[in-house]
Design an enzyme around this catalytic site. Structure first.
Site, PDB file in Angstrom:
ATOM      1  N   SER A  48      -9.085 -11.292  -1.989  1.00 48.79           N
ATOM      2  CA  SER A  48      -8.781 -11.509  -3.402  1.00 48.79           C
ATOM      3  C   SER A  48      -9.855 -12.074  -4.008  1.00 48.79           C
ATOM      4  CB  SER A  48      -7.557 -12.255  -3.725  1.00 48.79           C
ATOM      5  OG  SER A  48      -6.375 -11.515  -3.457  1.00 48.79           O
ATOM      6  N   ARG A  69      -7.155 -15.743  -1.272  1.00 51.55           N
ATOM      7  CA  ARG A  69      -5.709 -15.994  -0.474  1.00 51.55           C
ATOM      8  C   ARG A  69      -5.720 -15.041   0.568  1.00 51.55           C
ATOM      9  NH1 ARG A  69      -5.295 -11.056   0.034  1.00 51.55           N
ATOM     10  NH2 ARG A  69      -4.417  -9.616  -1.219  1.00 51.55           N
ATOM     11  N   TYR A 100      -4.084   3.315  -3.788  1.00 48.08           N
ATOM     12  CA  TYR A 100      -3.081   2.159  -3.953  1.00 48.08           C
ATOM     13  C   TYR A 100      -2.216   2.538  -5.241  1.00 48.08           C
ATOM     14  CZ  TYR A 100      -1.467  -2.427  -5.573  1.00 48.08           C
ATOM     15  OH  TYR A 100      -0.592  -3.827  -6.086  1.00 48.08           O
ATOM     16  N   GLU A 153       3.665  -7.075   2.152  1.00 46.14           N
ATOM     17  CA  GLU A 153       2.705  -6.444   1.664  1.00 46.14           C
ATOM     18  C   GLU A 153       3.329  -5.299   1.058  1.00 46.14           C
ATOM     19  OE1 GLU A 153      -0.278  -7.704   1.211  1.00 46.14           O
ATOM     20  OE2 GLU A 153      -0.463  -7.965   3.531  1.00 46.14           O
ATOM     21  N   HIS A 154       2.854  -4.821  -0.246  1.00 47.12           N
ATOM     22  CA  HIS A 154       3.163  -3.992  -1.077  1.00 47.12           C
ATOM     23  C   HIS A 154       4.832  -4.153  -1.686  1.00 47.12           C
ATOM     24  CE1 HIS A 154      -0.368  -1.441  -0.903  1.00 47.12           C
ATOM     25  NE2 HIS A 154      -0.397  -1.935   0.225  1.00 47.12           N
ATOM     26  N   ASP A 188      -1.869 -11.743  -6.111  1.00 52.37           N
ATOM     27  CA  ASP A 188      -3.296 -12.571  -5.662  1.00 52.37           C
ATOM     28  C   ASP A 188      -3.741 -13.338  -6.601  1.00 52.37           C
ATOM     29  OD1 ASP A 188      -3.215 -10.455  -3.765  1.00 52.37           O
ATOM     30  OD2 ASP A 188      -4.556  -9.198  -4.894  1.00 52.37           O
TER      31      ASP A 188
HETATM   32  C1  GLA Z   1      -3.546  -6.172  -3.571  1.00 53.34           C
HETATM   33  C2  GLA Z   1      -2.751  -6.184  -4.769  1.00 53.34           C
HETATM   34  C3  GLA Z   1      -1.459  -7.002  -4.850  1.00 53.34           C
HETATM   35  C4  GLA Z   1      -0.690  -6.597  -3.832  1.00 53.34           C
HETATM   36  C5  GLA Z   1      -1.259  -6.235  -2.396  1.00 53.34           C
HETATM   37  C6  GLA Z   1      -0.431  -5.375  -1.297  1.00 53.34           C
HETATM   38  O1  GLA Z   1      -3.866  -7.217  -2.866  1.00 53.34           O
HETATM   39  O2  GLA Z   1      -3.722  -6.780  -5.712  1.00 53.34           O
HETATM   40  O3  GLA Z   1      -0.763  -7.131  -6.064  1.00 53.34           O
HETATM   41  O4  GLA Z   1       0.063  -5.567  -4.116  1.00 53.34           O
HETATM   42  O5  GLA Z   1      -2.272  -5.446  -2.636  1.00 53.34           O
HETATM   43  O6  GLA Z   1       0.648  -6.507  -1.018  1.00 53.34           O
END
Ligand code: GLA
Length: 332
Positions: A103, A9, A194, A15-16, A145
């Protein structure tokens, strides 16, 4: 023989926000993993054209995090979540660059789940794969993802409300090209801060309530400047998702590009998941005629940029991607 496809993806914006009960706008892309397998009693044996070492796992799996090589952790964690006792043998091919923020791990989890016969509603399989990712790596990822890989639709981005997992497909304008542009900085999520970012969001939410419901005015209640900045990113990012949906629906490509740039600024200054090299790359791409906007996509700390351009622009690198249908399994 079973054939499975699971796409990666790219996230347009949001984001986040997924682990903050917020909004995301990813699309499943036409890069992904194809797996072809047949049945095998009590083992999983897989080779991959993208990995040197094959995977050979005894079922049932109890502790996937200790499996080797590293990619066996994801396969084993899905088998563990499914409680699999009957295995498969086969091979996979990937068109998705690993450790690129597109992903590849979610695509591997989803492909494995379908190959092992996972059934049920998309959201449940996505949840199972999300738990597998956490179990494999210890990273407390959100659900974006895995859900994007399963629920993708051709020609459409997916507006996902991560509070109730409602999905609204959003048509992408025909004259808008999406390019995945590698930053040259590979990384695995488990080697990044993260989890620390997620914890900071939780601490901010303890002060002002769920960030999904908070307003920018609430930020004044947060004394700690780092927590305040993290919360400001999440609150403003949810708003950018709403604005992006409106821009796409109106066919306003210029505004769509601006929102990416605003999103990158927020990731850089408030969420601090960019790097000077990546910031320079974004600036140099923005200077190319026909580029509408660019930003870091995915967790950050490296990985890939999402770039929106006029059709047919050559950036001298990167992959034009199309919104693709979600994962499938076919039994021959
Ligand atoms: C990674 C995580 C997702 C999301 C993104 C940030 O891809 O797997 O769940 O938190 O970071 O948006």
């Amino acid at each position: 023989m079973v054939r499975v496809w699971a796409p990666g993806r790219i996230n347009l914006i949001g984001e986040h926000t997924d682990y903050n009960e917020g909004l995301v706008l990813p699309l499943a892309i036409d890069l992904g993993i194809t797996m072809e397998v047949g049945p095998l009693a009590d083992r999983i044996e897989l080779s991959s054209d993208a990995e040197e070492e094959p995977v050979s796992i005894q079922l049932p799996v109890e502790d996937p995090s200790s499996l080797r090589p590293a990619w066996a952790r994801y396969v084993g964690a899905v088998a563990a979540e499914l409680g699999a006792r009957e295995g498969v043998r086969g091979r996979l091919r990937s068109t998705l660059p690993a450790r690129s923020g597109l992903s590849s791990s979610a695509a591997l989890e989803v492909a494995t789940a379908l190959a092992l016969g996972a059934e049920g509603p998309t959201r449940e399989i996505a949840g199972l794969c999300q738990r597998a990712e956490r179990r494999a790596t210890g990273v407390p990822c959100g659900i974006m993802d895995q859900l994007a890989s399963l629920a993708g639709e051709a020609g459409r981005a997916l507006l996902i409300d991560c509070r109730d997992l409602g999905i609204t497909p959003i048509r992408l304008p025909d004259d808008l090209a999406v390019i995945a542009y590698p930053t040259g900085q590979e990384r695995s999520l488990d080697a990044t801060p993260y989890a620390e970012r997620r914890r900071q969001c939780e601490l901010a939410a303890e002060i002002i309530g769920p960030l999904r419901d908070a307003q920018l005015a609430d930020l004044a209640c947060i004394d700690d400047s780092t927590l305040r900045a993290r919360a400001r990113h999440v609150i403003s990012e949810n708003e950018r998702v709403r604005e992006m949906v409106a821009a796409l629906e109106a066919g306003d490509r210029r505004r769509a590009g601006e929102i990416l740039v605003e999103g990158h600024r927020s990731l850089r200054a408030d969420f601090e998941v960019s790097t000077p090299h990546i910031d320079d790359l974004v600036e140099s791409l923005l200077a190319i005629p026909g580029v509408l906007g660019a930003r870091l996509t995915g967790a950050g700390f490296g990985g890939t940029l999402v770039v929106l351009t006029d059709p047919g622009i050559d950036l001298g690198g990167g992959w034009p991607v199309r919104a693709s249908s979600g994962a499938w399994r076919s039994d021959a």
